[in-house]
Every structure is written in C-alpha cells, then in structure tokens.
Design an enzyme around this catalytic site. Structure first.
Site, PDB file in Angstrom:
ATOM      1  N   ASN A 184     -14.117 121.703  15.653  1.00  0.00           N
ATOM      2  CA  ASN A 184     -14.399 123.118  15.915  1.00  0.00           C
ATOM      3  C   ASN A 184     -13.611 124.081  15.034  1.00  0.00           C
ATOM      4  O   ASN A 184     -14.067 125.187  14.762  1.00  0.00           O
ATOM      5  CB  ASN A 184     -14.194 123.452  17.398  1.00  0.00           C
ATOM      6  CG  ASN A 184     -12.787 123.165  17.874  1.00  0.00           C
ATOM      7  OD1 ASN A 184     -12.108 122.272  17.359  1.00  0.00           O
ATOM      8  ND2 ASN A 184     -12.347 123.894  18.878  1.00  0.00           N
ATOM      9  N   GLU A 282      -2.986 118.085  22.018  1.00  0.00           N
ATOM     10  CA  GLU A 282      -3.552 119.405  22.300  1.00  0.00           C
ATOM     11  C   GLU A 282      -4.984 119.160  22.762  1.00  0.00           C
ATOM     12  O   GLU A 282      -5.823 118.702  21.984  1.00  0.00           O
ATOM     13  CB  GLU A 282      -3.514 120.290  21.056  1.00  0.00           C
ATOM     14  CG  GLU A 282      -4.233 121.608  21.211  1.00  0.00           C
ATOM     15  CD  GLU A 282      -3.751 122.397  22.414  1.00  0.00           C
ATOM     16  OE1 GLU A 282      -4.615 122.935  23.133  1.00  0.00           O
ATOM     17  OE2 GLU A 282      -2.527 122.460  22.654  1.00  0.00           O
ATOM     18  N   GLU A 495       2.186 123.444  19.140  1.00  0.00           N
ATOM     19  CA  GLU A 495       1.917 123.544  17.713  1.00  0.00           C
ATOM     20  C   GLU A 495       2.214 124.964  17.258  1.00  0.00           C
ATOM     21  O   GLU A 495       2.265 125.893  18.058  1.00  0.00           O
ATOM     22  CB  GLU A 495       0.465 123.172  17.417  1.00  0.00           C
ATOM     23  CG  GLU A 495       0.177 121.709  17.743  1.00  0.00           C
ATOM     24  CD  GLU A 495      -1.186 121.238  17.277  1.00  0.00           C
ATOM     25  OE1 GLU A 495      -1.232 120.324  16.437  1.00  0.00           O
ATOM     26  OE2 GLU A 495      -2.199 121.769  17.764  1.00  0.00           O
TER      27      GLU A 495
END
Length: 528
Positions: A184, A282, A495
């Site tokens: 994505n 994540e 992150e």
C-alpha cells in the site's frame, strides 16, 4: 496478497510473449519493465531466481501488463543472506557520516525522479497521482532525515559513581536485517526500514510485496547509483509464503522488520522466535474518528472523507470507524453521503479521479464479502457494490461505502476491512466515545474533533492508541516522530524518528577506568 505465480518453463519464451502483449497496448507508451525479466538484486548484480517461475505486475485500474518478475526460492535467499553477512563486515566499519553522504545522494535522486516514481506507483498500486507523490515525498523525507543521523546516532554519556572512571553507551549495528514490506505504500514503507538500517551500519535482505515490486526495484537502483556498496542491500522477489518464510527461518538474519496484517505478523513472530531473532511488527488498525457535538462539522467531514477513502481506504491508519455524538449523527451522515455520491472512480493518472482502484481483484472480493456480512448487522447508507461501469470493468474497483447506526461490537466496527468502507457509531458522551474507541483488538491511530480543549486533553490522556490527532483525521504521520501502535497493531517497537533507530541498533555500554587500581562498583563507593 501475492500475485499469481506462473509455472516452470523457459522464461525467455514467456518473456517474449509478455513483450508482445505489452507492445499491443492501444498505442500507449509501453512500460519499460514489460520488455525484459525483472530479476533479483544480490551482491550488486541482477540475477534470475532459481525457482524457474515468474509472476506479473499489472495495473489494477486497467489490467495492463507492467512487468514480469523472477521468482526466488530458498537457495536465492541463502545467497542473499550470505552476501549480506559478508558485506556487513566492511559496512559496519564505514564511518556513519560517510554512510549518511550516500543517503543524501539518494535523497537528491529521489527528488529528481519524484514524478516518474509517482506515476509508476499509480500504475502499479492504483492510488491517485497526488497521493503517490506524497508517498514518494515520505521516502524523500525519511532518507534525508536518516542521512542526518549519520552525524548524530546519539548515544549516552553519564557520570560514573567512581572517580577516574568514564561511562557511556553507544549504538552498534545488529547485522543482517530481513525487511518485508506491504503493497500500500510501496516506496515510503521500504524507506522506513532500509534507511535507518543502512545508516546504523546494518545490511539488508529486502522482500517487497508481490503486488508492487517495481517501486522497490527503482528504490534499490537509486541506492546503487548513489554509491551504496555491493551486498549492503539485496532484493529477493516472490511470494511471501515461500520467500518470506525462508528469510524468517534463515539463521544468518538477526532482525526481521515486517509490515502487514496482524494475522501474518503473528506468524512472523512465531517463526522468528525459533531462532531468537529480534522482530519489529507494524500491523493492522481499526482506527476511529470521534466527532463531538461541538465539532466544526465542515472540518470533520473533510477529515472523515480523507481518512476513510484516501488511498481507497488501503491504509493501516484509515478511519474505518466514525464515533459520532448522537446530536450531530443525522447531519454528519447526510453530509458524508452527499459527498460520497459525487466521488469519481477511475485511473489514478486521470486528474478527475477521486478514488483509484483496489490493489487487485482478490482484495475487491474480500472487501465485498465483508460488506455483505456487515449488512446483516448494520444499516448501509451508500455503496456496497463492486464497480463495473464502463472502463471500470477492466480494473479492480469498489464503490465507497458508508454504514450508519452501527453498534460498537458489530463485525463492521471490529474487523479491519482495508478498503473504502467506514461506519458511523452513535454515542452519547465523550466517555462512551473513548470507551468505544479503545474497544478493539487494534491500537494504531485515533482522532477527535471538538472545540472543547478539556475534551481534547481528556482524549489525549485516555485514548490508548499509538497516535492521536486533534481536529484532524487519522492519517498524516510525520517521519520525525515515532509511528506505531498498541495491542494487535504492533509488538512494542516504533518506526521513524529516533525510535526507529532503536529497532536497528544494539546498545553497547562502555566503562573506561583510568584510576590505575581496582575499583568495585556498588562496593567501594562509600570510601570515595
């Protein structure tokens, strides 16, 4: 979701067939990748995978062939890891400021090629061109930020409890990083992983998503042109089930950095645990925007539409829930439905397009099945159909969908859909809104629209997601701050920003005693 893999055979013959198909594209410019096999990148060389198979990259808006790519097997992963291990011995000794200079050159090249990269992204993944430019800009920002870390990589210096003794801690690289990225954000998310890993002195084996491999190839080419030494970054192409598993299980990989679904992340964690790898995950989100009765509804409508339907809802931070005060439910619902009815679906390269395609037809079907199931419990206002009108038939499109009067525990309010779908959940108070917000297995991003500063601060205190926006939607994170979530969204790591370096470094504590005698910490302190 991985592309279909073609069976074994003569790849040169198949490539000729692909080139013929690419060359017959209605007079349109042929994508350069469609005319030759896209290969792995190992040790500074482009090499064909050993599986004897290929897979395709196709435009989700048109079905147009963009490229045909080699498929790797475990032997290719083994070569890549061993190459990265060998390169690590030298790369870790390169002064960090010099590593930063390479990333600075990479930043400049990304800026120069921003438009070309954005157009390729729109072709490969589908998001509208303006959003694709934003994706590339995020990679530019991250690369520039981490280039600067080459002259920081800050450690810690503290006083010692003993005289004539120096105490400090420094960051050390970990070794070989296995980076597994989703489709994505096909250049932004790889930059979140590769750039901090590189600046810290690690080497990387990189497996991009099979739906968007071409952006990954472009990023690696830029790193190569910027002067990154051979073996520091290696790319292996192919399905996550086989190639990704080989990376997870390889004993030479010290760290796994993974972005994807929560279900896949759980499997990553279990596989990596067998060899005691460090793992940064994540994963999914079920993000909510709270709209209070004192909210600026004009602003809230804009925020909901952008957060719910930007990138066709294919963001981990997408607002698939809108928790709205009952006093403004009807007005908000009517405004959203009116705006949604005007959205134009189409090719993301068309400046008139509001919403691009879903990444592939399998994902379209998954969205439709979840929406159909949701209609058994909840009231649908608009949408709920696969879009097949005219040119849309060639692609993978789903009509933007709005549910209303949804209960907090309905399926549509609990499960991540990853598509252009959002649900209005009525509540009667801020306390109820916060309780509903926190009552999911995910914990990535939240938002509240209110004119009451007291409500805003209560929300900041009591909402248990990793990110919270006030009077803005659930998307729009900036690279200088930590990104990540709680509960089923992650495993405690973050992150971006300084926190991103913590994933890719080990702390080494150093004590230098220049007293010339034995000094016993915690014992000799009283005699000082």
């Amino acid at each position: 979701m991985d592309r279909d893999v073609k069976g074994p055979g003569d790849t040169s013959v198949r490539q000729a067939e692909y080139a013929e198909e690419a060359g017959s594209g209605n007079g349109k410019e042929t994508p350069s990748y469609a005319r030759e096999l896209v290969k792995n990148y190992i040790g500074g060389k482009w090499v064909e995978g050993s599986a004897g198979k290929t897979f395709e990259s196709r435009n989700p808006a048109t079905g147009e062939l963009l490229g045909v790519l080699t498929v790797s097997d475990r032997s290719d992963v083994d070569k890549a890891v061993k190459t990265a291990e060998a390169a690590f011995k030298k790369w870790r000794l390169v002064p960090a400021p010099h590593r930063g200079e390479i990333l600075l050159k990479c930043t400049q090249m990304l800026m120069e090629r921003k438009e070309d990269l954005a157009r390729l992204m729109t072709q490969e993944m589908g998001k509208v061109l303006a959003e694709a430019r934003g994706d590339v800009q995020e990679a530019i920002d991250m690369t520039f930020y981490m280039a600067g870390e080459g002259r920081r990589l800050l450690g810690q210096v503290t006083p010692s409890e003993l005289p004539n003794k120096f105490a400090m801690a420094v960051r050390d690289p970990i070794g070989v990083v296995g980076a597994i990225t989703p489709w994505n954000f096909p250049i932004a998310i790889p930059s979140w992983k590769l750039m901090p890993a590189i600046i810290a002195g690690n080497t990387v084996v990189f497996k991009p998503a099979s739906d968007t491999p071409l952006l990954a190839i472009e990023l690696v080419k830029i790193l190569e042109e910027a002067g990154l030494p051979e073996g520091v970054v290696n790319v292996v192409l192919g399905p996550g089930g086989s190639v990704g598993e080989a990376i997870l299980e390889h004993p030479g990989v010290s760290l796994i950095s993974f972005t994807g679904s929560t279900a896949a992340g759980q499997q990553v964690a279990m596989s990596a645990a067998k060899t005691l790898k460090r793992v940064s995950l994540e994963m999914g989100g079920k993000n909510a925007i709270i709209v209070m009765d004192d909210a600026d509804l004009d602003l809230a409508v804009e925020g909901v539409l952008w957060s719910a339907f930007g990138t066709t809802g294919q963001r981990c931070t997408a607002a698939s829930r809108v928790i709205v005060h009952k006093a403004v439910l009807t007005e908000l619902q009517d405004r959203l439905a009116q705006k949604i009815s005007t959205f134009r679906l189409g090719n993301g390269l068309d400046p008139q397009t509001d919403i691009g395609p879903v990444v592939n037809k399998t994902q379209v079907q998954r969205i439709h099945e979840m929406v159909s199931e949701g209609r058994k419990q909840s009231e649908m206002v608009i949408g709920g159909e696969i879009a097949r009108d005219g040119e849309l038939e060639k692609g993978s499109f789903y009509k933007p969908t709005l549910f209303t009067n949804v209960k907090a525990d309905d399926m549509i309010a609990q499960e991540e859909i990853f598509g252009p779908v959002t649900a209005l959940i009525p509540v009667g108070s801020l306390e109820e809104a916060i309780e509903v917000n926190n009552n999911t297995k995910y914990g990535l991003s939240s938002s509240i629209y209110t004119a009451d500063v007291n409500n805003a601060f209560r929300a900041m205190r009591d909402i248990t997601t990793g990110i919270l926006y006030v009077n803005a939607g659930t998307i729009g994170a900036e690279i200088q701050l930590p990104f990540g979530g709680t509960r089923g969204t992650g495993n405690g790591h973050r992150e971006a920003g300084q926190a991103g370096l913590d994933v890719f470094t080990e702390w080494k504590t150093l004590y230098i005693d220049y007293s010339g005698k034995l000094q016993r910490a915690q014992i000799d302190v009283e005699s000082v």
